[in-house]
Design a protein around this motif. Structure first.
Motif, PDB file in Angstrom:
ATOM      1  N   SER A   1      33.693  53.779  40.613  1.00  0.00           N
ATOM      2  CA  SER A   1      32.282  54.682  40.678  1.00  0.00           C
ATOM      3  C   SER A   1      31.352  54.063  39.971  1.00  0.00           C
ATOM      4  O   SER A   1      30.204  54.463  40.290  1.00  0.00           O
ATOM      5  N   GLU A   2      31.706  53.564  38.358  1.00  0.00           N
ATOM      6  CA  GLU A   2      30.752  52.992  38.035  1.00  0.00           C
ATOM      7  C   GLU A   2      30.002  51.698  38.324  1.00  0.00           C
ATOM      8  O   GLU A   2      28.966  51.612  37.930  1.00  0.00           O
ATOM      9  N   ASN A   3      30.646  50.851  38.609  1.00  0.00           N
ATOM     10  CA  ASN A   3      30.400  49.602  39.255  1.00  0.00           C
ATOM     11  C   ASN A   3      31.392  49.237  40.545  1.00  0.00           C
ATOM     12  O   ASN A   3      32.503  48.487  40.712  1.00  0.00           O
ATOM     13  N   SER A   4      30.552  49.543  41.864  1.00  0.00           N
ATOM     14  CA  SER A   4      31.400  49.300  43.125  1.00  0.00           C
ATOM     15  C   SER A   4      31.594  47.733  43.243  1.00  0.00           C
ATOM     16  O   SER A   4      32.294  47.353  44.089  1.00  0.00           O
ATOM     17  N   LYS A   5      30.957  46.750  42.384  1.00  0.00           N
ATOM     18  CA  LYS A   5      31.071  45.225  42.782  1.00  0.00           C
ATOM     19  C   LYS A   5      31.954  44.743  41.683  1.00  0.00           C
ATOM     20  O   LYS A   5      32.141  43.501  41.354  1.00  0.00           O
TER      21      LYS A   5
END
Length: 343
Positions: free
Chosen positions: A101-105
């Motif tokens: 959720s903080e970094n989808s990548k």
């Protein structure tokens, strides 16, 4: 490790939609005390930790905030050494969901998510597949992404979850765009061969751009196509063109001949593959193959020598004199001695 338990309590309370008063009433304390924890003015008494953990439905250790790096290390430990029970699965999924959720990548988190799902059940496989498709876009040269995707969506080393057609449909465009991705091309060709898409498989093989160390794989895979077509003679003729001075190539040929029950030729390839290597860091795949094959053929003394060779290389090249691999080898040697004595 960040020991600010108050921030964790606030995060859990907010996520679950409860008030400071709710928590305070459950614990039998004042809401002002909870407020002090969350603002960092004070810390809860240690005797309250079990109650707090029960209230939020977490383990006590989860009340102490840790870095994502530490959390990932904990999940890797679960995958390597523990059972993926409901509690471990819930912890891993919750942690990884937060990270994504903080970094989808975050490709590492996506790959770990897939491994967690594969170790638990099939219920979340579709979600894992969709995440891995994102990872392909972000990191198209990452072999492991495609390996995990095949396990999740098209079969592979874990179990067949769905038909290989799905894997082929999604991953073929990446193989055509990135022909230097050896792992992807190899997996794609294997999937195509399994579906009898021989023309497409050969097209991908000729298009591949393997490294110098793996250039022999074109011939190996072309031979695999012929085997699936039913022409083992043609396959062996192709494999005969592979360098006899390349240990990796000889190991791969040995594995294919073993599958065709050409045991003497397979043994010769495995021995050649081992002898071509130099210490340190010699690979042992071919020696394991020899050990299994000798046992299958009832050649127990030779199988035992193979396991003894494994122990020697583990000690000399890798400094391993204990651990799972050493224990496994010693157990197999004991079993073989019993078989020899029983003759």
């Amino acid at each position: 490790m960040d020991m600010n338990i108050g921030s964790v309590i606030k995060k859990l309370r907010t996520a679950q939609g409860v008030t400071q008063e709710d928590l305070a009433e459950y614990l039998g304390i004042s809401y002002q005390a909870v407020s002090k924890w969350e603002t960092g003015v004070g810390l809860p008494d240690i005797t309250l930790l079990p109650g707090i953990a029960v209230f939020f439905g977490v383990r006590i250790d989860e009340l102490f905030s840790i870095s994502h790096e530490d959390e990932m290390e904990r999940i890797r430990h679960i995958l390597d050494y523990e059972k993926m029970n409901d509690g471990n699965f819930a912890y891993a999924k919750r942690t990884l969901d937060t990270m994504l959720s903080e970094n989808s990548k975050n490709v590492d988190a996506i790959k770990t998510y897939a491994k967690v799902v594969l170790n638990k059940s099939n219920e979340e496989l579709l979600a894992a597949g969709k995440l891995l498709e994102k990872a392909m876009e972000v990191s198209p040269l990452d072999d492991e992404v495609y390996g995990l995707y095949r396990a999740v969506r098209g079969g592979g080393e874990y179990k067949f979850h769905s038909d290989n057609d799905w894997f082929i449909r999604v991953c073929e465009p990446y193989a055509r765009k990135y022909p230097q991705n050896e792992g992807l091309c190899n997996s794609l060709v294997e999937a195509m061969i399994s579906q009898k898409y021989f023309d497409k498989a050969e097209e991908i093989i000729h298009m591949m751009q393997p490294s110098d160390e793996q250039k022999f794989m074109k011939e190996i895979l072309l031979g695999d196509v012929q085997v699936k077509k039913g022409d083992t003679k043609a396959a062996k003729e192709i494999w005969a063109t592979v360098s006899t001075e390349d240990w990796r190539a000889q190991y791969e040929v040995g594995e294919r001949l073993n599958r065709l029950n050409e045991y003497d030729n397979a043994i010769a390839c495995f021995k050649r593959a081992y002898d071509l290597q130099k210490a340190p860091k010699r690979a042992l795949d071919m020696v394991y193959s020899l050990a299994f094959l000798y046992k299958k053929l009832g050649r127990f003394a030779e199988a035992m020598k193979s396991w003894e060779c494994i122990l020697q290389v583990l000690a000399e090249d890798y400094g391993q004199t204990e651990g799972n691999d050493v224990e496994w080898a010693n157990n197999e040697i004991k079993k073989l001695k019993d078989l020899i004595d029983a003759k």
